[in-house]
Design an enzyme around this catalytic site. Sequence first.
Site, short mmCIF file in Angstrom:
data_model
loop_
_atom_site.label_atom_id
_atom_site.label_comp_id
_atom_site.label_asym_id
_atom_site.label_seq_id
_atom_site.Cartn_x
_atom_site.Cartn_y
_atom_site.Cartn_z
N HIS A 234 -56.46 -14.91 -5.43
CA HIS A 234 -57.07 -14.72 -6.74
C HIS A 234 -56.19 -15.32 -7.83
CE1 HIS A 234 -60.63 -12.46 -5.86
NE2 HIS A 234 -59.99 -11.46 -5.28
N CYS A 290 -58.99 -19.18 -8.92
CA CYS A 290 -59.73 -19.27 -10.18
C CYS A 290 -58.78 -19.54 -11.35
CB CYS A 290 -60.48 -17.98 -10.44
SG CYS A 290 -61.70 -17.54 -9.17
#
Length: 361
Positions: A234, A290
């Site tokens: 992440h 991301c």
Amino acid sequence: MFGSFLKQGFDHFNADPIEAEQQAHGDMEATEYEDRAAEAVPGDVFMISGCQDAQTSADVSNVASFGLPEDSGPGGAGGACTNALLATTYAPGDVTWIELLNQMRTFLGNNGYSQVPELSSSRKLELGMPFEIAGGYGGSRKAVLVGINYVNHSNGVLRGCINDVLSMKNYICGTEGFDEGAMRILVDDHGDEAAQQMGVGLEMPTKDTILDAIRWLVSDAQPGDVLFFHYSGHGGQQRDTSGDEEDGKDETLIPEDYQSAGVLTDDDLFRELVMTVPVGVRLVCIMDCCHSGTILDLPFLFAATESNVSAAESGALSSLTANPGFQGQIGKLLKVGMEQLQNYGGAEGVMGLASKFGLPF
């Protein structure tokens, strides 16, 4: 900090890159700008990120659609960026940087993903140069590979990040001359099938361990050495508390223990990784997460948008372009220098750093 302020230039990059470069140079000649970039970031640093800052990066349920060789990795789930890159590099023949980025963008688009790969570097890289991780450097090679599936968390669980690490390990060992003996692998599920195939001692990707691995990576680096950092997990954004982000956000990596230890910010990565790479050492980073477009905040950049790729293929844009935020706010480099007085020989060294950039102290 210096790493954060470069964000301003990347925000301009969806505009015309030639105009953005002219804005970046200001009253400086191009060579002066490049000299200042080399002083700020001494090493040869390159980063491919899977998306722009405002975008998310996909976790693919089955990477078979990317057409990778059967022995390249475990298959199954994986990150879109990692597997689009590997699908391109495993294809027969050499590939240039612009071909790599365009083919990654095409792979992603054909599989339904809108994310736009970005390339940034510490030098004005020619897009038509061959893509290589080692780049002809003949020294030692070291690598840090991080894959986090967040298996111990109730939210945000991923499936393919440890698979990505195994696939990337197989690639750099098989084609780029890396060795398991000079590699640290950080994954959060040591019982995962892919983790069991690593052949290397495994560590947990906590915040402290990631930082320790980064410091190990750059420690004792000598001219000619090649360093490699791959992250699959992440990424995020958080409110900028230091007031040096134009959009008010820092880009972050999310370690396994983020709930107790916090995240790794772009400032952390610039201070611990980018700024510490010595002259003559090559560092290549792949960020499959991301909001990662500017997470290393390097002074030259290229976003693989359709218009930019077309300009590169036509010859109108032959290299990465300068970051418009670099000149006007370069004084923030001093914040990093003040934090690392010991690296610059005390206050006198920081004053010398200011003088080098023509800044008041």
